[in-house]
Write an enzyme that holds these catalytic residues in place. Sequence first.
Site, PDB file in Angstrom:
ATOM      1  N   CYS A  78      57.942  54.048 -37.212  1.00 40.61           N
ATOM      2  CA  CYS A  78      56.934  53.127 -36.684  1.00 40.61           C
ATOM      3  C   CYS A  78      56.490  52.048 -37.661  1.00 40.61           C
ATOM      4  O   CYS A  78      56.394  50.874 -37.295  1.00 40.61           O
ATOM      5  CB  CYS A  78      55.719  53.895 -36.172  1.00 40.61           C
ATOM      6  SG  CYS A  78      54.751  54.760 -37.431  1.00 40.61           S
ATOM      7  N   HIS A 115      50.305  56.041 -37.410  1.00 40.40           N
ATOM      8  CA  HIS A 115      51.038  55.098 -36.563  1.00 40.40           C
ATOM      9  C   HIS A 115      50.456  53.703 -36.741  1.00 40.40           C
ATOM     10  O   HIS A 115      49.307  53.549 -37.162  1.00 40.40           O
ATOM     11  CB  HIS A 115      50.949  55.535 -35.099  1.00 40.40           C
ATOM     12  CG  HIS A 115      51.763  54.695 -34.165  1.00 40.40           C
ATOM     13  ND1 HIS A 115      53.095  54.460 -34.356  1.00 40.40           N
ATOM     14  CD2 HIS A 115      51.420  54.027 -33.015  1.00 40.40           C
ATOM     15  CE1 HIS A 115      53.552  53.686 -33.385  1.00 40.40           C
ATOM     16  NE2 HIS A 115      52.554  53.407 -32.568  1.00 40.40           N
ATOM     17  N   ASP A 130      53.851  47.299 -29.190  1.00 41.51           N
ATOM     18  CA  ASP A 130      54.218  48.452 -30.006  1.00 41.51           C
ATOM     19  C   ASP A 130      55.686  48.776 -29.755  1.00 41.51           C
ATOM     20  O   ASP A 130      56.036  49.325 -28.711  1.00 41.51           O
ATOM     21  CB  ASP A 130      53.331  49.651 -29.656  1.00 41.51           C
ATOM     22  CG  ASP A 130      53.633  50.881 -30.498  1.00 41.51           C
ATOM     23  OD1 ASP A 130      54.532  50.812 -31.352  1.00 41.51           O
ATOM     24  OD2 ASP A 130      52.969  51.909 -30.287  1.00 41.51           O
TER      25      ASP A 130
END
Length: 275
Positions: A78, A115, A130
Amino acid sequence: MSAEEEWDVDSLDLDAYLRRIGHEGPRTATAATLTAVHRAHKESVGFGNVDVFLGREVPLGTRDLQRKLVDARRGGYCFEHNLLFAAALERLGFRVTRLLARVRQGRPTVRYRAHTVLLVTLGDTRMLADVGFGDEGLIEPVPLVAGARAEVGKWSWQVAAEGDQWVLRSLHDDGWFDLYAFREEHHHFVDFEVSHHYTAHSPRSTFVGKLIAMRGTEERRSLLRGLEFTTRSPGGPTERVQLIPEELPRVLLETFLIELSAEEKNSLRLLFAAS
């Protein structure tokens, strides 16, 4: 230090990045362009923790991300995905705020911030972007408005307001499932480095000590955890297969878009043989 200097945005080779994700459309800072490059990134860059699993350091500087994810056509997790994507969006003229999030995975337990997500501002419209949440993450951006929904294929996501924070949810057969929560705060590059360091090194981290790869498309969500390979389609049953180590390179490439070098294949074989 300006934001451009802190994040080293100007060092990104935008042409190379757009070639990497296969985007040949407009480069204007519009909602349509945001959606197009978001989808293209998700469809082109693999998600996995191969470097973390092999005990390598994973730098987050824009030049490092360019070398790994763009020039070497590798995958990442991520922090790598969304910080690279943020730099690309800013080069395209978007206003981007980088945020840290707490993963929930269906439970409201307060966890460390493992994250990163992006807030993209388009005039009076604010979008949650995202490209780095693996198999169940967004395929397209969603408005950052309470109750806003995104639907791609038969998958659905919803934004919820919870006190002073936002929650992204995914629709499961039994109702809405919390993916992660985040607040709108101002962060610096060092904040991401600290969170990333813990995520990549702590024995309590999901990404330490186990090989993980994920991919989400309109048709299927795929997850590799160690040697357990799980796939599911909208409304369909979850299928689980136990792989043997020799199958990993093929599955990583064909399903997760992660190509291993000969050295990495041998390293994975040795690690699984020792476990």
